[in-house]
Structures are given as structure tokens and as C-alpha cells.
Design an enzyme around this catalytic site. Structure first.
Site, PDB file in Angstrom:
ATOM      1  N   HIS A 171       0.832  -1.207   0.000  1.00 50.73           N
ATOM      2  CA  HIS A 171       0.000   0.000   0.000  1.00 50.73           C
ATOM      3  C   HIS A 171       0.866   1.256   0.000  1.00 50.73           C
ATOM      4  O   HIS A 171       0.436   2.314   0.458  1.00 50.73           O
ATOM      5  CB  HIS A 171      -0.957   0.014   1.195  1.00 50.73           C
ATOM      6  CG  HIS A 171      -1.714  -1.254   1.372  1.00 50.73           C
ATOM      7  ND1 HIS A 171      -2.799  -1.603   0.615  1.00 50.73           N
ATOM      8  CD2 HIS A 171      -1.501  -2.296   2.224  1.00 50.73           C
ATOM      9  CE1 HIS A 171      -3.240  -2.794   0.983  1.00 50.73           C
ATOM     10  NE2 HIS A 171      -2.464  -3.242   1.954  1.00 50.73           N
ATOM     11  N   SER A 296      16.381  16.471 -20.295  1.00 52.38           N
ATOM     12  CA  SER A 296      15.322  17.477 -20.351  1.00 52.38           C
ATOM     13  C   SER A 296      15.806  18.646 -21.186  1.00 52.38           C
ATOM     14  O   SER A 296      16.982  19.013 -21.139  1.00 52.38           O
ATOM     15  CB  SER A 296      14.965  17.950 -18.933  1.00 52.38           C
ATOM     16  OG  SER A 296      14.169  19.117 -18.971  1.00 52.38           O
TER      17      SER A 296
END
EC number: 4.3.2.2
Length: 456
Positions: A171, A296
Site C-alpha cells: 500500500h 530534459s
């Protein structure tokens, strides 16, 4: 515009064409024409090898060699000639028949029996067998070897990182530790199962006439056991599995089975890609940089997990195509409709996207470098994961409400090693158990992780 990597509509043949080049001779129009030619030749040879069909005498060694050479040496010029004939016939399978009649005209022995080319066949007899040969070659020479490369690369990670402890997350929250190697072993084991299922799919084909009952065959040669003849041709002449019960078309159930199996492998690989992406984001893996690469256009520091992202995206496309093929192909109205024809021309599209993805995952794996220091630091920051073994030992010795006591100490809190040791000292446990528990650290609490990895 001329067709090239720059002008291709699909990136499978354009931007990523270098990664899918092995599929061109299999799934292209050239490939389909090649397999159709092979099937027609093998059918004629089978007829000639059958004594009951007296009108096609047994071929001489030279005649068989002549036919074998047409099949073995099929080239682009041959394919272009078939397409030229098709412009007149407006029928692609008939164009192959006429092409072969042109070829055998050079040998009187074969020219004399040229009307037995495509004898008693419906177009689908030639097409379904061609698709079977196509898929068998693609599976055995491209798909399975590429999948094996992926599995072997992940197995290597499992071996290399077998004893490197990892904070698990269930989780998204800290959970009982494992090792990075064991997590890789989990993936490799799942993939091995799918590899076997892909390899074990029966590649089926039929050659039984217009509606599957050998109507035309029996009308010409009622004494021939065409059912047996068909089985021998499919299994021996072509080397695939025989489907004895069909309509005009082989129902394509096996294609659904094959692509659903590949899609399951792809789904596991998506799971792997996402997990590795997450491990990179957490700093568990570093990526080796390549000189000259840019991450980038505006942020010079970026080293993005682009290979795993590329793989995930292409696997999604592959599975979308596979899902449509698996859902559509087994459905055909009555004895057949033509909706499968255009869909079958896309068999290579899903495979192409899958191969692109496998290549990208392998490239991404080659750049990975585990960040051992970051993994150990994270474990040392999460001593609360030892609440599980402590409360389990407390249960063994009958201490009241062990779970609740550890919950009060640790739930939603950060505790360090000293706090855990103090808690252990306050328990009514045998001295040797206290010593054992206090010696335990998050990095050592890994169960059989190493042993299970070694058994893979």
C-alpha cells in the site's frame, strides 16, 4: 513521398524500424506472399506423392528441386511480380497461383500438371496455413528469443542483488524487508510461466475446402482419404498442428490463445517497468549516464527513466492490439465472413510494439546500478518494521496482547533501534530470545529471501 523511416505512418516501421527489422520478412506483405507460395508448392508436391492421384505423376528429383528452389529463393522481385498480376486479377491468392504457373512453365514436367496448383483449395486454405507458418516462425525465432533475453536479464539482476536488503512497501507504506534480488526473482518466476505457455500454444491450420467438408476434393477423387491426407499435409509438409473441424476458415482460437499468452507476459513486464521506475524515483537504483544524452530540454540535471517509460507505453499498445485480435478473430458469421481478413493483416503490429518494448526494457536494465547506501539508510530509518517479528515471538511465549502493544509503540510513528531494544528488555521473554531479537535489524530481517532467490 517515398516510404522511409521518416515518412512511415507507423512508428513500428518508422522511428523504431531498426528494432523491428526481424519482423519484416515474416509479417509484411512480402512475408505473406512468401508463405502463400510455400504452401501452394508443398500442396502440389503432396498431390504428386499420392499414388491415387494418377493425373499428377510422382515428381522427379529435378522437379522437386525446382519447386524447392522457388520456395527457398523467394525474393522481392517475385513478390512484385505477384502484385503486378494481382492488379489484373484483383485477387491476391489467385495471383500467387498464376505466378507459380509462370514459374513452372520453364519445366515441362511441372507445366504438364500446372492446373493442380491450388487444386481443390479455397483461398482460406492457403491463407490460414500461411498465417500459421508466419506465427510459428515469429514465435520461435523472434518473440520467444526476445522474451528469453528479458527474463535472463532480470534473472541476472536477481543473482547480482540476491543479498541486498530492501524495505518492502505494501500500500506504498513500509513493510517487512526483502532483498532486491528476491523481488527480481519474483518477476522472473512469473515470466518463466508465461514463456512456457507461449511456447506450448498449438499453432493450428486446416486445408479442407470451402466449408470444411472436402466437398471439391471428394468430387474429383472419391477414393482418397482426404481427412488423413489433410492431416499429413498440415503436420508433415508444413510442420504445424492440424485442426480437423472447421468451417471455411480455421477459427483462429489458437491465435487468441497465443496473443493472450504474450499479453500476460507483457502485463508482467509493465508491472516490472513500473516497479523499477518507482525504485529509481526512490533512489534505490541509479542510472548510468551516457555521454551526449539529454534528459530534459530545460533541466540539465535530469536523468529520466525513459527506457522503462518507453517500454510501458509500447506494451500498452501491443496489448491493445492483441486484445482486439483475441476478441475479434474467433468470431465469424456462419461458415465465414471477411471481417477477419483485414484484421489478420495486423498480426505483426502488436508483435512489433512488443519487440520495441522488450528492447527498451533491456536497455533500461543495462543502465541500472543499485544504490546500496540508500537502501540501507532507508531500512535504518524504519525500525518499526521489526514490530512484526517481536509481536510474533511474544505470541509464542504467551504474552498478553502482543499485537496491540506493538501497535501502540509503532503505528504511525518513527522509532529507532534503541527504542525497540528497550521495549524488548521490558518483555517477559527468555534471555536467549531477547538477545536474538535485539540483534535483529531491519536489514537482517529478510526471512528466506536469499535462499528463495538462489533456488530460482
Amino acid at each position: 513521398m517515398e516510404l522511409s523511416a521518416l515518412t512511415a505512418v507507423s512508428p513500428v516501421d518508422g522511428r523504431y524500424g531498426s528494432k523491428t527489422i526481424a519482423l519484416r520478412s515474416i509479417f509484411s506483405e512480402f512475408g505473406l506472399l512468401k508463405y502463400r507460395t510455400i504452401v501452394e508448392i508443398r500442396w502440389l508436391q503432396k498431390l504428386a506423392a499420392t499414388a491415387e492421384i494418377a493425373e499428377v505423376p510422382a515428381f522427379s528429383a529435378e522437379a522437386n528441386q525446382f519447386l524447392d528452389a522457388i520456395a527457398a529463393n523467394f525474393n522481392e522481385a517475385d513478390a512484385l511480380r505477384i502484385k503486378e498480376i494481382e492488379r489484373t486479377t484483383n485477387h491476391d491468392v489467385k495471383a500467387v497461383e498464376y505466378f507459380l504457373k509462370e514459374k513452372v512453365a520453364a519445366m515441362p514436367e511441372l507445366h504438364a500438371v500446372n492446373e493442380f496448383i491450388h487444386f481443390a483449395c479455397t483461398s482460406e486454405d492457403i491463407n490460414n496455413t500461411s498465417h500459421a507458418l508466419m506465427l510459428k516462425e515469429a514465435r520461435d525465432t523472434v518473440i520467444l528469443p526476445e522474451i528469453r533475453n528479458v527474463i535472463d536479464a532480470i534473472r541476472k539482476l536477481a543473482e547480482e542483488y540476491r543479498d541486498i536488503p530492501l524495505l518492502s512497501r505494501t500500500h506504498g507504506q513500509p513493510a517487512s524487508p526483502s532483498t532486491m534480488g528476491k523481488e527480481m526473482a519474483n518477476v522472473a518466476y512469473r515470466m518463466e510461466r508465461q514463456y512456457k505457455q507461449i511456447a506450448n500454444v498449438e499453432i493450428l491450420a486446416k486445408i479442407n475446402g470451402a466449408v470444411g467438408n472436402y466437398n471439391a476434393h471428394l468430387s474429383a477423387y472419391p477414393t482418397v482419404d482426404w481427412h488423413k491426407f489433410s492431416e499429413e499435409f498440415i503436420t508433415e509438409s508444413l510442420g504445424v498442428d492440424w485442426n480437423p473441424y472447421t468451417t471455411q476458415i480455421e477459427p483462429h482460437d489458437y491465435i487468441a490463445e497465443l496473443f493472450e499468452a504474450v499479453a500476460r507476459f507483457n502485463t508482467i513486464l509493465i508491472d516490472f517497468d513500473r516497479d523499477v521506475w518507482g525504485y529509481i524515483a526512490l533512489g534505490h537504483f541509479k542510472q548510468r549516464t551516457i555521454a551526449g544524452e539529454i534528459g530534459s530540454s530545460t533541466m540539465p540535471h535530469k536523468v529520466n527513466p525513459i527506457d522503462f517509460e518507453n517500454s510501458e507505453g509500447n506494451l500498452g499498445l501491443a496489448n491493445a492490439v492483441f486484445t482486439h485480435l483475441a476478441q475479434k478473430l474467433p468470431i465469424s458469421r456462419w461458415q465465414r465472413d471477411l471481417t477477419d481478413s483485414t484484421v489478420l493483416r495486423n498480426l505483426g503490429v502488436g508483435v512489433g510494439y512488443a519487440i520495441i518494448a522488450y528492447t527498451s526494457t533491456l536497455k533500461g536494465i543495462s543502465k541500472l546500478e543499485v544504490n546500496r547506501d540508500a537502501l540501507l539508510a532507508e531500512l535504518d530509518h524504519n525500525w518499526e518494521v521489526l514490530a512484526e517479528p517481536i509481536q510474533t515471538v511474544m505470541r509464542r511465549y504467551g504474552i498478553e496482547k502482543p499485537y496491540e502493544k506493538l501497535k501502540e509503540l509503532t503505528r504511525g510513528k518513527r522509532v529507532d533501534g534503541e527504542a525497540m531494544r528497550q521495549f524488548i528488555d521490558g518483555l517477559a521473554l527468555p534471555a536467549e530470545e531477547k538477545t536474538r531479537l535485539k540483534a535483529m535489524t531491519p536489514a537482517s530481517y529478510i526471512g528466506y529471501a536469499i535462499e528463495l532467490t538462489d533456488k530460482l
